[in-house]
Design an enzyme around this catalytic site. Structure first.
Site, PDB file in Angstrom:
ATOM      1  N   HIS A  28     -33.963  21.377  -9.531  1.00  0.00           N
ATOM      2  CA  HIS A  28     -33.083  20.269  -9.117  1.00  0.00           C
ATOM      3  C   HIS A  28     -33.474  19.847  -7.707  1.00  0.00           C
ATOM      4  O   HIS A  28     -33.126  20.517  -6.728  1.00  0.00           O
ATOM      5  CB  HIS A  28     -31.615  20.713  -9.130  1.00  0.00           C
ATOM      6  CG  HIS A  28     -30.642  19.609  -8.858  1.00  0.00           C
ATOM      7  ND1 HIS A  28     -29.529  19.402  -9.648  1.00  0.00           N
ATOM      8  CD2 HIS A  28     -30.598  18.647  -7.898  1.00  0.00           C
ATOM      9  CE1 HIS A  28     -28.850  18.364  -9.184  1.00  0.00           C
ATOM     10  NE2 HIS A  28     -29.481  17.897  -8.098  1.00  0.00           N
ATOM     11  N   HIS A  65     -34.201  16.283  -4.978  1.00  0.00           N
ATOM     12  CA  HIS A  65     -34.209  14.830  -4.722  1.00  0.00           C
ATOM     13  C   HIS A  65     -35.378  14.528  -3.803  1.00  0.00           C
ATOM     14  O   HIS A  65     -35.418  15.012  -2.670  1.00  0.00           O
ATOM     15  CB  HIS A  65     -32.904  14.395  -4.054  1.00  0.00           C
ATOM     16  CG  HIS A  65     -31.699  14.661  -4.912  1.00  0.00           C
ATOM     17  ND1 HIS A  65     -31.199  13.729  -5.802  1.00  0.00           N
ATOM     18  CD2 HIS A  65     -30.911  15.760  -5.038  1.00  0.00           C
ATOM     19  CE1 HIS A  65     -30.150  14.243  -6.439  1.00  0.00           C
ATOM     20  NE2 HIS A  65     -29.955  15.474  -5.979  1.00  0.00           N
ATOM     21  N   LEU A  66     -36.322  13.732  -4.301  1.00  0.00           N
ATOM     22  CA  LEU A  66     -37.499  13.406  -3.479  1.00  0.00           C
ATOM     23  C   LEU A  66     -37.396  12.026  -2.850  1.00  0.00           C
ATOM     24  O   LEU A  66     -38.224  11.668  -2.006  1.00  0.00           O
ATOM     25  CB  LEU A  66     -38.777  13.493  -4.325  1.00  0.00           C
ATOM     26  CG  LEU A  66     -39.130  14.870  -4.904  1.00  0.00           C
ATOM     27  CD1 LEU A  66     -40.424  14.786  -5.705  1.00  0.00           C
ATOM     28  CD2 LEU A  66     -39.259  15.928  -3.809  1.00  0.00           C
ATOM     29  N   ARG A  67     -36.392  11.216  -3.293  1.00  0.00           N
ATOM     30  CA  ARG A  67     -36.246   9.826  -2.788  1.00  0.00           C
ATOM     31  C   ARG A  67     -37.511   9.018  -3.067  1.00  0.00           C
ATOM     32  O   ARG A  67     -38.335   9.402  -3.880  1.00  0.00           O
ATOM     33  CB  ARG A  67     -35.900   9.816  -1.289  1.00  0.00           C
ATOM     34  CG  ARG A  67     -34.785  10.771  -0.871  1.00  0.00           C
ATOM     35  CD  ARG A  67     -33.461  10.489  -1.550  1.00  0.00           C
ATOM     36  NE  ARG A  67     -32.371  11.244  -0.958  1.00  0.00           N
ATOM     37  CZ  ARG A  67     -31.297  11.644  -1.642  1.00  0.00           C
ATOM     38  NH1 ARG A  67     -31.163  11.400  -2.930  1.00  0.00           N
ATOM     39  NH2 ARG A  67     -30.330  12.298  -1.022  1.00  0.00           N
ATOM     40  N   ASN A  76     -31.630   9.687  -9.228  1.00  0.00           N
ATOM     41  CA  ASN A  76     -30.641   8.793  -8.594  1.00  0.00           C
ATOM     42  C   ASN A  76     -31.205   8.071  -7.370  1.00  0.00           C
ATOM     43  O   ASN A  76     -30.667   8.168  -6.268  1.00  0.00           O
ATOM     44  CB  ASN A  76     -29.369   9.581  -8.219  1.00  0.00           C
ATOM     45  CG  ASN A  76     -29.622  10.647  -7.183  1.00  0.00           C
ATOM     46  OD1 ASN A  76     -30.703  11.235  -7.135  1.00  0.00           O
ATOM     47  ND2 ASN A  76     -28.638  10.913  -6.340  1.00  0.00           N
ATOM     48  N   LYS A 134     -30.035  13.057 -16.824  1.00  0.00           N
ATOM     49  CA  LYS A 134     -28.999  13.466 -15.868  1.00  0.00           C
ATOM     50  C   LYS A 134     -27.800  12.521 -15.955  1.00  0.00           C
ATOM     51  O   LYS A 134     -27.958  11.300 -15.942  1.00  0.00           O
ATOM     52  CB  LYS A 134     -29.607  13.404 -14.457  1.00  0.00           C
ATOM     53  CG  LYS A 134     -28.642  13.703 -13.318  1.00  0.00           C
ATOM     54  CD  LYS A 134     -28.334  15.197 -13.234  1.00  0.00           C
ATOM     55  CE  LYS A 134     -27.273  15.509 -12.211  1.00  0.00           C
ATOM     56  NZ  LYS A 134     -27.791  15.583 -10.861  1.00  0.00           N
ATOM     57  N   HIS A 148     -24.036  16.677 -13.529  1.00  0.00           N
ATOM     58  CA  HIS A 148     -23.278  16.824 -12.298  1.00  0.00           C
ATOM     59  C   HIS A 148     -21.828  16.965 -12.760  1.00  0.00           C
ATOM     60  O   HIS A 148     -21.184  15.988 -13.125  1.00  0.00           O
ATOM     61  CB  HIS A 148     -23.467  15.613 -11.384  1.00  0.00           C
ATOM     62  CG  HIS A 148     -22.757  15.772 -10.081  1.00  0.00           C
ATOM     63  ND1 HIS A 148     -23.389  15.674  -8.864  1.00  0.00           N
ATOM     64  CD2 HIS A 148     -21.460  16.053  -9.793  1.00  0.00           C
ATOM     65  CE1 HIS A 148     -22.518  15.878  -7.894  1.00  0.00           C
ATOM     66  NE2 HIS A 148     -21.337  16.102  -8.432  1.00  0.00           N
ATOM     67  N   HIS A 195     -25.796  22.779  -9.827  1.00  0.00           N
ATOM     68  CA  HIS A 195     -25.196  23.152  -8.532  1.00  0.00           C
ATOM     69  C   HIS A 195     -23.737  23.590  -8.621  1.00  0.00           C
ATOM     70  O   HIS A 195     -22.857  22.988  -8.021  1.00  0.00           O
ATOM     71  CB  HIS A 195     -25.358  22.037  -7.495  1.00  0.00           C
ATOM     72  CG  HIS A 195     -25.133  20.634  -8.015  1.00  0.00           C
ATOM     73  ND1 HIS A 195     -24.019  20.254  -8.708  1.00  0.00           N
ATOM     74  CD2 HIS A 195     -25.908  19.519  -7.904  1.00  0.00           C
ATOM     75  CE1 HIS A 195     -24.115  18.978  -9.010  1.00  0.00           C
ATOM     76  NE2 HIS A 195     -25.250  18.504  -8.551  1.00  0.00           N
ATOM     77  N   ASP A 214     -31.083  21.444  -5.191  1.00  0.00           N
ATOM     78  CA  ASP A 214     -30.344  20.221  -4.859  1.00  0.00           C
ATOM     79  C   ASP A 214     -30.641  19.785  -3.427  1.00  0.00           C
ATOM     80  O   ASP A 214     -29.766  19.294  -2.715  1.00  0.00           O
ATOM     81  CB  ASP A 214     -28.830  20.397  -5.070  1.00  0.00           C
ATOM     82  CG  ASP A 214     -28.100  19.052  -5.067  1.00  0.00           C
ATOM     83  OD1 ASP A 214     -28.762  18.006  -5.241  1.00  0.00           O
ATOM     84  OD2 ASP A 214     -26.866  19.057  -4.867  1.00  0.00           O
ATOM     85  N   ALA A 236     -23.228  12.353   1.126  1.00  0.00           N
ATOM     86  CA  ALA A 236     -23.231  13.752   0.684  1.00  0.00           C
ATOM     87  C   ALA A 236     -24.662  14.168   0.396  1.00  0.00           C
ATOM     88  O   ALA A 236     -25.415  13.421  -0.219  1.00  0.00           O
ATOM     89  CB  ALA A 236     -22.389  13.892  -0.580  1.00  0.00           C
TER      90      ALA A 236
HETATM   91  C1  NCD Z   1     -27.148  14.232  -3.939  1.00  0.00           C
HETATM   92  C2  NCD Z   1     -27.973  13.106  -3.281  1.00  0.00           C
HETATM   93  O1  NCD Z   1     -27.838  12.895  -2.085  1.00  0.00           O
HETATM   94  O2  NCD Z   1     -28.752  12.480  -4.004  1.00  0.00           O
HETATM   95  N1  NCD Z   1     -26.119  14.633  -3.029  1.00  0.00           N
HETATM   96  C3  NCD Z   1     -25.440  15.804  -3.042  1.00  0.00           C
HETATM   97  O3  NCD Z   1     -24.519  15.946  -2.232  1.00  0.00           O
HETATM   98  N2  NCD Z   1     -25.735  16.793  -3.855  1.00  0.00           N
HETATM   99  C4  NCD Z   1     -26.626  13.749  -5.249  1.00  0.00           C
HETATM  100  C5  NCD Z   1     -26.042  14.841  -6.098  1.00  0.00           C
HETATM  101  O4  NCD Z   1     -26.781  15.698  -6.597  1.00  0.00           O
HETATM  102  O5  NCD Z   1     -24.814  14.863  -6.231  1.00  0.00           O
HETATM  103 ZN    ZN Z   2     -28.510  16.643  -6.794  1.00  0.00          ZN
END
Ligand code: NCD
Ligand code: ZN
Length: 348
Positions: free
Chosen positions: A16, A18-20, A43, A102, A140, A175, A248, A264
Site C-alpha cells: 500500500h 502512494h507515489l503521486r 487516488n 481500491k 479503505h 491500514h 500507506d 491526511a
Molecule cells: C492517503 C493519501 O494522502 O493519499 N491519506 C491517508 O491519510 N492515508 C489516502 C488514504 O489512504 O486514505
Molecule cells: Zn492509502
C-alpha cells in the site's frame, strides 16, 4: 529486546503506497528504495480508473525509476467507483495487469470524491465481476456519515455484508487501526487479510491532538486508543499470514499539511522498513519480521515467487532523516522527535 545487529532477508514488499505524480512523484520514487514490489494506490487528483490509466501511470513510474536508479516493481490498482463497469474490470485485469481495485469512502480522505457510501446499491455487480476475475478488493474501511473515531468499527458491518455475498472475493482491509478490526480479521475467512502501517504501530490519538496539534501525525484512518495500538502490535507479531506490510506512505507538501483543512497522510517511504523492524524488536518477535515483510502479502495476492530474488542486508546503526527531509520538502515520519532511525540498508 533482541541483540540483532545485522540481518539479511529477501527484499520486502509494500502492499500500500502512494507515489503521486509529476514533481512530487520524482521525490517520492527517489526515496522508495528498499522494496522489491509496491502496490500503488490510484487516488491521484485525476484518479486511475481504467486499464489505460493504469498503463499510463505505470509508464510514468517506470520513467521516474529510471531517472533515479530505483528498481522496485510497481503493482497497479484502479479505483472502483459506482461507475466501474464489468468491462472496465475485465480490461483492467487482462490489458492493464491490474492486481487490485481500491474503494474509498466518499469524502473521508485525500481525493475521495469518487468514493462509495452505499456498497449494496453502488457496487453489487462490480464486486461480482471482481470476484469472477480474481481482482483483489482493497478497502479503505471507514463508513461515511459516522463519527470519526467510530468509522472503522462501523465499516465492519459493510465488510460482513461483502464477505457474505462474495465468498470467493479476496479482500484486504487496508491500514487497520482498531482492536475491533484485528479481531475481525483474526476470526474472518481465509479470503480476508489486512495491512498494518508502521505509523499505526507508534501513534495514538494523543500524538495527533493530545497536547498541541500535530498535523504530520494526521492520517486516515486516524490513530486511536492505546489498547488499539497494543492490538495492532499483537497482530503484527502473531505470525498470522493474513496480516502483512502496507506502509500507506502518503506524502503531502508541508504547505498542504500545516494549514487550515490540512491533508491526511503520513510520509514514511524512507523510514518504514526501519520502523517495522524496531517494532518487531521491541516486541521480541524479530523472527516474524521477514515473513511479514516479504512473504505473507505475496502469498495472499497469489504473486509468484521471483526466482532471482535479491537479498537486502540491514545493519543496526542510528541515522537521522532530517537532511533528507530538507531536500525533499516533505516531513518524513519517525517514531521520535529527533528524526533518528535505527536500521540502515547496507546492501540490496
Ligand atoms: C492517503 C493519501 O494522502 O493519499 N491519506 C491517508 O491519510 N492515508 C489516502 C488514504 O489512504 O486514505
Ligand atoms: Zn492509502
Amino acid at each position: 529486546m533482541s541483540e540483532f545487529r545485522e540481518i539479511t532477508m529477501a527484499r520486502p514488499d509494500d502492499f500500500h503506497v502512494h507515489l503521486r505524480s509529476g514533481t512530487m512523484m520524482q521525490e517520492v520514487v527517489r526515496l522508495t528504495r528498499p522494496w522489491r514490489r509496491a502496490l500503488v494506490m490510484p487516488n491521484l487528483e485525476k484518479p486511475i480508473l481504467t486499464a489505460e490509466d493504469a498503463l499510463r501511470y505505470h509508464d510514468e513510474i517506470e520513467r521516474a525509476k529510471r531517472t533515479h536508479g530505483v528498481d522496485f516493481e510497481p503493482l497497479m490498482t484502479i479505483q472502483i467507483t459506482k461507475d466501474t463497469s464489468s468491462d472496465i474490470i475485465h480490461r483492467a485485469r487482462i490489458d492493464g495487469k491490474v492486481l487490485a481495485g481500491k474503494v474509498y469512502p466518499r469524502g473521508l480522505t485525500t481525493n475521495s470524491e469518487f468514493g462509495v457510501v452505499d456498497y449494496p446499491k453502488e457496487l453489487y455487480s462490480t464486486l461480482l465481476t471482481m470476484e469472477e476475475t480474481g481482482m483483489v478488493l482493497s478497502l479503505h474501511g471507514e463508513k461515511p456519515g459516522t463519527f470519526s473515531l467510530d468509522r472503522e468499527r462501523a465499516f465492519l458491518e459493510t465488510l460482513s455484508w461483502i464477505i457474505e455475498h462474495f465468498p470467493r472475493l479476496k479482500i484486504v482491509l487496508e491500514h487497520i487501526t482498531t482492536a475491533a478490526s484485528v479481531g475481525f480479521v483474526m476470526h474472518g475467512p481465509p479470503t480476508l487479510a489486512a495491512t498494518i502501517t508502521p505509523h499505526h504501530l507508534y501513534l495514538t490519538l494523543d500524538d495527533v491532538i493530545g497536547t498541541t496539534l500535530r498535523p504530520h501525525n494526521f492520517c486516515k484512518p486516524i490513530a486511536k486508543y492505546p489498547h488499539d495500538l497494543r492490538a495492532l502490535r499483537s497482530a503484527l507479531t502473531s505470525g498470522n499470514p493474513r496480516f502483512f506490510a502496507g506502509t500507506d506512505s502518503a506524502p503531502h507538501s508541508r504547505e498542504r499539511k500545516e494549514c487550515d483543512h490540512g491533508c491526511a497522510g503520513i510520509f514514511s517511504a524512507p523510514t518504514a522498513l526501519s520502523l517495522y523492524l524496531d517494532a518487531f524488536e521491541e516486541e521480541d518477535a524479530f523472527l516474524i519480521a521477514s515473513p511479514f515483510l516479504n512473504e505473507y502479502g505475496a502469498r495472499f495476492y497469489g504473486l509468484p515467487p521471483i526466482p532471482d530474488q535479491r537479498w537486502i542486508q540491514l545493519q543496526k546503526k542510528t541515522w537521522n532523516v532530517r537532511e533528507m527531509e530538507t531536500r525533499c520538502g516533505v516531513k518524513i515520519f519517525t517514531a521520535n522527535e529527533m528524526g533518528d532511525v535505527h536500521w540502515n540498508v547496507l546492501a540490496s
